[in-house]
Scaffold this motif. Structure first.
Motif, PDB file in Angstrom:
ATOM      1  N   ALA A 288       0.833  -1.206   0.000  1.00  0.00           N
ATOM      2  CA  ALA A 288       0.000   0.000   0.000  1.00  0.00           C
ATOM      3  C   ALA A 288       0.864   1.250   0.000  1.00  0.00           C
ATOM      4  O   ALA A 288       2.083   1.207   0.233  1.00  0.00           O
ATOM      5  CB  ALA A 288      -0.928  -0.010   1.211  1.00  0.00           C
ATOM      6  N   GLU A 289       0.235   2.392  -0.216  1.00  0.00           N
ATOM      7  CA  GLU A 289       0.972   3.641  -0.429  1.00  0.00           C
ATOM      8  C   GLU A 289       1.873   4.000   0.748  1.00  0.00           C
ATOM      9  O   GLU A 289       3.034   4.353   0.563  1.00  0.00           O
ATOM     10  CB  GLU A 289      -0.002   4.792  -0.701  1.00  0.00           C
ATOM     11  CG  GLU A 289       0.718   6.101  -1.023  1.00  0.00           C
ATOM     12  CD  GLU A 289      -0.208   7.300  -1.127  1.00  0.00           C
ATOM     13  OE1 GLU A 289       0.237   8.326  -1.658  1.00  0.00           O
ATOM     14  OE2 GLU A 289      -1.361   7.209  -0.662  1.00  0.00           O
ATOM     15  N   ALA A 290       1.336   3.943   1.965  1.00  0.00           N
ATOM     16  CA  ALA A 290       2.113   4.367   3.122  1.00  0.00           C
ATOM     17  C   ALA A 290       3.381   3.541   3.288  1.00  0.00           C
ATOM     18  O   ALA A 290       4.435   4.064   3.665  1.00  0.00           O
ATOM     19  CB  ALA A 290       1.266   4.264   4.395  1.00  0.00           C
ATOM     20  N   ASP A 291       3.298   2.245   2.995  1.00  0.00           N
ATOM     21  CA  ASP A 291       4.444   1.348   3.180  1.00  0.00           C
ATOM     22  C   ASP A 291       5.421   1.432   2.018  1.00  0.00           C
ATOM     23  O   ASP A 291       6.549   0.954   2.130  1.00  0.00           O
ATOM     24  CB  ASP A 291       3.952  -0.102   3.305  1.00  0.00           C
ATOM     25  CG  ASP A 291       2.815  -0.231   4.295  1.00  0.00           C
ATOM     26  OD1 ASP A 291       2.951   0.292   5.406  1.00  0.00           O
ATOM     27  OD2 ASP A 291       1.780  -0.842   3.939  1.00  0.00           O
ATOM     28  N   SER A 292       5.004   2.034   0.911  1.00  0.00           N
ATOM     29  CA  SER A 292       5.795   2.020  -0.319  1.00  0.00           C
ATOM     30  C   SER A 292       6.221   3.403  -0.774  1.00  0.00           C
ATOM     31  O   SER A 292       6.625   3.574  -1.930  1.00  0.00           O
ATOM     32  CB  SER A 292       4.990   1.332  -1.439  1.00  0.00           C
ATOM     33  OG  SER A 292       4.526   0.067  -1.029  1.00  0.00           O
ATOM     34  N   SER A 293       6.114   4.401   0.115  1.00  0.00           N
ATOM     35  CA  SER A 293       6.492   5.777  -0.227  1.00  0.00           C
ATOM     36  C   SER A 293       5.832   6.229  -1.529  1.00  0.00           C
ATOM     37  O   SER A 293       6.485   6.737  -2.448  1.00  0.00           O
ATOM     38  CB  SER A 293       8.011   5.929  -0.322  1.00  0.00           C
ATOM     39  OG  SER A 293       8.601   5.807   0.951  1.00  0.00           O
ATOM     40  N   SER A 294       4.517   6.042  -1.583  1.00  0.00           N
ATOM     41  CA  SER A 294       3.717   6.431  -2.760  1.00  0.00           C
ATOM     42  C   SER A 294       4.228   5.798  -4.048  1.00  0.00           C
ATOM     43  O   SER A 294       4.013   6.329  -5.136  1.00  0.00           O
ATOM     44  CB  SER A 294       3.665   7.959  -2.907  1.00  0.00           C
ATOM     45  OG  SER A 294       2.980   8.542  -1.826  1.00  0.00           O
ATOM     46  N   TRP A 295       4.920   4.656  -3.921  1.00  0.00           N
ATOM     47  CA  TRP A 295       5.419   3.878  -5.066  1.00  0.00           C
ATOM     48  C   TRP A 295       6.452   4.642  -5.900  1.00  0.00           C
ATOM     49  O   TRP A 295       6.673   4.319  -7.074  1.00  0.00           O
ATOM     50  CB  TRP A 295       4.258   3.406  -5.961  1.00  0.00           C
ATOM     51  CG  TRP A 295       3.202   2.706  -5.175  1.00  0.00           C
ATOM     52  CD1 TRP A 295       3.256   1.458  -4.635  1.00  0.00           C
ATOM     53  CD2 TRP A 295       1.912   3.223  -4.825  1.00  0.00           C
ATOM     54  NE1 TRP A 295       2.105   1.171  -3.958  1.00  0.00           N
ATOM     55  CE2 TRP A 295       1.241   2.237  -4.070  1.00  0.00           C
ATOM     56  CE3 TRP A 295       1.254   4.424  -5.076  1.00  0.00           C
ATOM     57  CZ2 TRP A 295      -0.043   2.420  -3.569  1.00  0.00           C
ATOM     58  CZ3 TRP A 295      -0.026   4.605  -4.580  1.00  0.00           C
ATOM     59  CH2 TRP A 295      -0.654   3.598  -3.828  1.00  0.00           C
ATOM     60  N   TYR A 296       7.098   5.662  -5.302  1.00  0.00           N
ATOM     61  CA  TYR A 296       8.190   6.334  -6.018  1.00  0.00           C
ATOM     62  C   TYR A 296       9.317   5.330  -6.227  1.00  0.00           C
ATOM     63  O   TYR A 296       9.834   4.756  -5.266  1.00  0.00           O
ATOM     64  CB  TYR A 296       8.703   7.534  -5.226  1.00  0.00           C
ATOM     65  CG  TYR A 296       7.838   8.768  -5.293  1.00  0.00           C
ATOM     66  CD1 TYR A 296       8.250   9.875  -6.035  1.00  0.00           C
ATOM     67  CD2 TYR A 296       6.633   8.854  -4.606  1.00  0.00           C
ATOM     68  CE1 TYR A 296       7.470  11.024  -6.099  1.00  0.00           C
ATOM     69  CE2 TYR A 296       5.850   9.977  -4.658  1.00  0.00           C
ATOM     70  CZ  TYR A 296       6.268  11.068  -5.408  1.00  0.00           C
ATOM     71  OH  TYR A 296       5.503  12.197  -5.465  1.00  0.00           O
ATOM     72  N   LYS A 297       9.691   5.143  -7.452  1.00  0.00           N
ATOM     73  CA  LYS A 297      10.710   4.144  -7.782  1.00  0.00           C
ATOM     74  C   LYS A 297      12.043   4.493  -7.122  1.00  0.00           C
ATOM     75  O   LYS A 297      12.549   5.602  -7.273  1.00  0.00           O
ATOM     76  CB  LYS A 297      10.886   4.042  -9.301  1.00  0.00           C
ATOM     77  CG  LYS A 297      11.787   2.882  -9.742  1.00  0.00           C
ATOM     78  CD  LYS A 297      12.002   2.892 -11.246  1.00  0.00           C
ATOM     79  CE  LYS A 297      10.713   2.620 -11.997  1.00  0.00           C
ATOM     80  NZ  LYS A 297      10.959   2.521 -13.469  1.00  0.00           N
ATOM     81  N   GLY A 298      12.589   3.542  -6.390  1.00  0.00           N
ATOM     82  CA  GLY A 298      13.903   3.725  -5.801  1.00  0.00           C
ATOM     83  C   GLY A 298      13.907   4.325  -4.427  1.00  0.00           C
ATOM     84  O   GLY A 298      14.965   4.467  -3.821  1.00  0.00           O
TER      85      GLY A 298
END
Length: 600
Positions: A288-298
């Motif tokens: 989810a977004e919170a765990d993935s830093s808004s899915w910003y690559k890298g």
């Protein structure tokens, strides 16, 4: 032989060993209340708001692992409960909501409190977006079948709430007990899918051969009670673990291979470890977004560098946010056991990585040192870091903590060590204000031998303070720690950082901080309470509250200090755009160049 459906429903719940029904009365359910009143085994708990009832039921289900039961009236009763039920859905909590409905013979005629704008007696459809199934009982002969299916759906696969809408006349109908006969002999639990052995071998091979493997865990580990199986695999391969907020406690935060929480409130050290892994085994997480830093690559994860393996009980989640090398639908406990067996066959000697463990140890020591001064500061109002430090020093490790929204959730996930599964409950997916103040009631009912507290902001507590009435009425000895910064602090900080004001987010009268005196309000409900007047007395008051054996509220004035973070949240880039970020992608430079301190 015929019996009333309400009586047969009570009998069914008793046979399921249901202890509590959480609810609020209404004219559509009084026939059901009459049947509950005659039961010696079921305890009906009456709350002053349906959201509180649903959230208390949520807390109870998280502790027991079985579907809790909510009884609700139609119309405003059903809509009041939506937030609590939706929160349970977002966090995969099993629950069956039994809601009274308009009389079946008055559909579409505007009986009292009917919703029929798009179809007659359609209020149950309000729940369709967030429950696993929404049933309406249209024939009394189908009631037993629907009831049995509802509980199995709620508890199987990815757990979640199920709604049964019952026309009020149905509760008072008689039906032949033969229709319930099958429920006496039906299975109570459904076996979960295991992992195919060839798939387990393929996953094991990738983990063993990886140069820089990592295991990323979500709340599914706790739901599936897979902590010991995870621990065995992790320690056999000396592979590091990162976690989501909802996975806190799945393995101890002080475990030598536990990195900590990723994403928004993760640190550069943790996010770099996950972003640079060559293989990530993701277990029970939706990315989810919170765990993935808004899915910003890298930033937190990098699909250009990493091969992802994802195992989840819910097939809908497989490959949702990252492309996969291997995806599997399976129960996590059995899957981990299969993978560990396969790993031991491929690499019988296991692996050791003492350098990694020393690196993690040094990071943790340095991170704690970075906030040690503010955590020991005696200024007043207290710092949130000091509050968390004092709570950890006083509270037993097996105590249960319910958080809410703000420092008490994000800061706890980042800085507060949890060492045992199911000793922390966060409102994760929905981030619902008011969760903590009600969920702890259900948690205490499920675990009466444990100390149970909530860490909750004044904004969250203020949403539904009538939780105090239920705690007093049923003598549920819990402790509310109200972290009082006279604001919706998270949003005040966010607004202040981008717009340089706090309009609409702080509580003031004549430009002076304002809040009700929560300790005095608690006393008016008959609850013991104290307001902290200096930082050094807080620990003593908390000890007194825990030893009191009765409900106790502590009002703790607190500075509104933002939770520090090195992760990235896309909304910050929406409000204050940066040149190197377009549509959630880092355009140039390394990921950390775009990292900034969030005000949440």
């Amino acid at each position: 032989m015929e019996k009333l459906i309400s009586e047969l429903l009570v009998d069914y719940l008793e046979r399921r060993d249901t202890k509590y029904v959480f609810g609020l009365c209404g004219h559509t359910v009084i026939a059901m209340l009459d049947a509950l009143n005659k039961s010696d085994k079921l305890h009906y708990l009456s709350f002053r708001h349906e959201q509180i009832a649903a959230t208390a039921a949520d807390g109870y289900a998280r502790m027991t692992g079985r579907a809790s039961v909510v009884l609700s009236h139609l119309g405003p009763g059903l809509t009041n409960a939506t937030t609590g039920v939706a929160n349970a859905s977002a966090d995969s909590v099993p629950m069956v909501v039994i809601a009274g409905d308009v009389p079946s013979y008055y559909y579409g005629k505007h009986p009292h409190q009917e919703v029929n704008m798009h179809s007659d007696a359609s209020q149950y459809r309000i729940y369709e977006p967030f429950v696993k199934r929404a049933f309406r009982v249209d024939k009394k002969e189908l009631f037993a079948d629907i009831l049995d299916r509802a509980f199995k759906i709620a508890e199987s696969g990815r757990p979640g709430p199920v709604l049964i809408s019952v026309p009020m006349d149905m509760f008072s109908e008689k039906v032949d007990t033969l229709f319930f006969e099958r429920t006496h002999h039906n299975i109570s639990e459904i076996a979960k899918p295991s992992l195919n052995r060839d798939v387990a071998k393929a996953i094991a091979k990738k983990l063993v051969e990886a140069k820089n493997p990592l295991i990323h865990i979500g709340g599914g580990i706790i739901v599936s009670e897979a902590s010991e199986a995870l621990k065995e695999l992790v320690e056999f391969l000396d592979v590091p673990i990162s976690r989501t907020l909802m996975a806190q406690g799945a393995l101890p935060d002080n475990h030598p291979l536990m990195l900590g929480m990723t994403g928004f409130w993760g640190t550069n050290f943790i996010n770099k470890k996950t972003a640079n892994a060559d293989v990530i085994l993701a277990l029970g997480t939706r990315f989810a977004e919170a765990d993935s830093s808004s899915w910003y690559k890298g930033v937190t994860f990098n699909p250009d560098k990493t091969k992802f393996i994802q195992i989840d009980i819910d097939p809908v989640e497989i490959g949702r946010n990252y492309r996969l090398d291997i995806g599997a639908v399976a129960d996590l406990k059995s899957a981990l056991e299969e993978i560990t067996t396969a790993v031991k066959a491929i690499c019988p000697q296991g692996k050791t990585n003492d350098a990694l463990k020393e690196e993690i140890k040094a990071y943790k020591e340095g991170f704690k040192k970075s906030y040690a001064d503010i955590a020991n500061d005696s200024r007043y109002p207290m710092t949130p870091q000091r509050i968390l430090k004092d709570v950890r020093e006083v509270l037993p490790e097996d105590a249960i903590i319910c958080t809410d929204v703000g420092w008490n959730k994000n800061g706890v996930g980042q800085q507060f060590e949890i060492t045992q599964p199911k000793t922390i409950m966060h409102p994760g997916g929905f981030a619902t204000m008011g969760f903590g103040s009600a969920a702890l009631l259900g948690a205490k009912l499920a675990k009466p031998d444990k100390q149970v507290i909530t860490l909750i902001g004044d904004g969250g507590f203020g949403t539904n303070p009538s939780v105090l009435a239920a705690a007093k009425e049923y003598n549920i000895p819990v402790v509310w720690v109200v972290m009082n910064n006279y604001a919706f602090g998270t949003i005040a900080g966010l607004e202040g950082s981008h717009y340089h004001h706090t309009f609409g987010t702080v509580f003031k009268i004549d430009n002076e901080p304002y809040n009700p005196e929560w300790s005095e309000i608690a006393k008016a409900y008959g609850i013991k309470a104290k307001k902290v007047s200096n930082a050094d007395e807080f620990k003593g008051i908390l000890e007194e509250a825990l030893d009191s054996g009765e409900p106790y509220l502590i009002d703790v004035p607190m500075e509104n200090i933002p939770v520090p973070t090195e992760g990235i949240w896309n909304i910050n880039d929406i409000y204050t755009p940066k040149d190197n970020v377009v549509a959630g992608v880092l355009v140039s430079g390394e990921a950390e160049k775009s990292a900034h301190v969030s005000t949440n």
